[in-house]
Design an enzyme around this catalytic site. Sequence first.
Site, PDB file in Angstrom:
ATOM      1  N   ILE A   6       2.290   4.875   4.792  1.00 38.66           N
ATOM      2  CA  ILE A   6       1.913   3.633   4.105  1.00 38.66           C
ATOM      3  C   ILE A   6       0.798   2.931   4.875  1.00 38.66           C
ATOM      4  O   ILE A   6       0.946   2.655   6.077  1.00 38.66           O
ATOM      5  CB  ILE A   6       3.102   2.671   3.968  1.00 38.66           C
ATOM      6  CG1 ILE A   6       4.309   3.354   3.329  1.00 38.66           C
ATOM      7  CG2 ILE A   6       2.706   1.435   3.160  1.00 38.66           C
ATOM      8  CD1 ILE A   6       5.553   2.484   3.304  1.00 38.66           C
ATOM      9  N   ASN A  79      -1.869   1.369   0.182  1.00 34.96           N
ATOM     10  CA  ASN A  79      -1.508  -0.004  -0.139  1.00 34.96           C
ATOM     11  C   ASN A  79      -2.491  -1.034   0.401  1.00 34.96           C
ATOM     12  O   ASN A  79      -2.656  -2.098  -0.207  1.00 34.96           O
ATOM     13  CB  ASN A  79      -0.103  -0.305   0.407  1.00 34.96           C
ATOM     14  CG  ASN A  79       0.226  -1.773   0.389  1.00 34.96           C
ATOM     15  OD1 ASN A  79       0.453  -2.357  -0.662  1.00 34.96           O
ATOM     16  ND2 ASN A  79       0.229  -2.401   1.567  1.00 34.96           N
ATOM     17  N   TYR A 146     -13.397  -7.247  -6.131  1.00 29.78           N
ATOM     18  CA  TYR A 146     -12.010  -6.786  -6.183  1.00 29.78           C
ATOM     19  C   TYR A 146     -11.749  -5.948  -7.433  1.00 29.78           C
ATOM     20  O   TYR A 146     -11.153  -4.863  -7.366  1.00 29.78           O
ATOM     21  CB  TYR A 146     -11.077  -7.993  -6.134  1.00 29.78           C
ATOM     22  CG  TYR A 146      -9.608  -7.664  -6.080  1.00 29.78           C
ATOM     23  CD1 TYR A 146      -9.083  -6.936  -5.008  1.00 29.78           C
ATOM     24  CD2 TYR A 146      -8.732  -8.101  -7.068  1.00 29.78           C
ATOM     25  CE1 TYR A 146      -7.725  -6.643  -4.938  1.00 29.78           C
ATOM     26  CE2 TYR A 146      -7.374  -7.817  -7.006  1.00 29.78           C
ATOM     27  CZ  TYR A 146      -6.879  -7.087  -5.937  1.00 29.78           C
ATOM     28  OH  TYR A 146      -5.536  -6.794  -5.869  1.00 29.78           O
ATOM     29  N   LYS A 150     -10.706  -1.901  -7.452  1.00 34.63           N
ATOM     30  CA  LYS A 150      -9.457  -1.418  -8.041  1.00 34.63           C
ATOM     31  C   LYS A 150      -9.717  -0.523  -9.252  1.00 34.63           C
ATOM     32  O   LYS A 150      -8.970   0.438  -9.489  1.00 34.63           O
ATOM     33  CB  LYS A 150      -8.563  -2.598  -8.410  1.00 34.63           C
ATOM     34  CG  LYS A 150      -8.022  -3.352  -7.202  1.00 34.63           C
ATOM     35  CD  LYS A 150      -7.231  -2.438  -6.267  1.00 34.63           C
ATOM     36  CE  LYS A 150      -6.580  -3.191  -5.123  1.00 34.63           C
ATOM     37  NZ  LYS A 150      -5.790  -2.318  -4.229  1.00 34.63           N
ATOM     38  N   THR A 183       2.834 -12.699  -1.849  1.00 31.51           N
ATOM     39  CA  THR A 183       2.298 -12.231  -0.575  1.00 31.51           C
ATOM     40  C   THR A 183       1.193 -13.158  -0.092  1.00 31.51           C
ATOM     41  O   THR A 183       0.798 -14.103  -0.780  1.00 31.51           O
ATOM     42  CB  THR A 183       1.726 -10.815  -0.711  1.00 31.51           C
ATOM     43  OG1 THR A 183       0.594 -10.866  -1.599  1.00 31.51           O
ATOM     44  CG2 THR A 183       2.771  -9.841  -1.256  1.00 31.51           C
TER      45      THR A 183
END
Length: 243
Positions: A6, A79, A146, A150, A183
Amino acid sequence: MEHIIITGASKGLGAAMRDAFLEEGSTVHALARTEIAEDDQLYTYQVDVSNVDALIQTFETIFTNIEEQNCTSITLVNNAGIVSPVGTADENDPHEIAKSITVNISAPMIATREFLKQSESFSAERTVLNISSGAGRKPTEGWSAYCTGKAGLDMFTKTAALEQNDTEQPARFLSVAPGIVDTSMQTTIRETSKASFKHVDTFRAYKEKGDLVDPDVTAKAMLRLLEDPDATNGKMLDIRNYL
């Protein structure tokens, strides 16, 4: 033995996934810029994924800690990600744009390359799970970097999945939008000015109304996703279907 690698595993969703996999009995290899204390079945690697040479070296080290003959499955979870720069395309700092693309798309591509090369002789089931975003599937003003990163990660997932069809031991490629998770990235978004991000009030309202999902809940859903027989090679997934 199941092995999980990860990136961005020191906080937020990455840390929650790290702990969830450990609770399931997997051996976890956690990569992060900040130091993480090692424990039983947890290997840690302090690395900045934007440093290409360091990232390559880290994957070489990871695979010295994996016994091929005892490995039943191995999964890479890409991630690590950043939302900055937040602002219109004409005002974003050039260096922040470059870092955004490096962390959000270049680093996962390089990590995947090393994962595939280092595990090419493995008979174990191999999976690459890319943590994407709804922003990669819908343009949002103020997030040009961003959204682009993605969207690129989704396309990389689809393309790499197609390539695996021509290999003797294909790896499974998946991309998942993790939803709105509570988060530090959400904190960063809420602190943005409305001039730079016109949708900031919407994200502030998510927090005020309690609409953000706990990272531990999302992490458990990730485990269910990986076990889903319908999560086949090249799939674009939404974690809300597993909550």
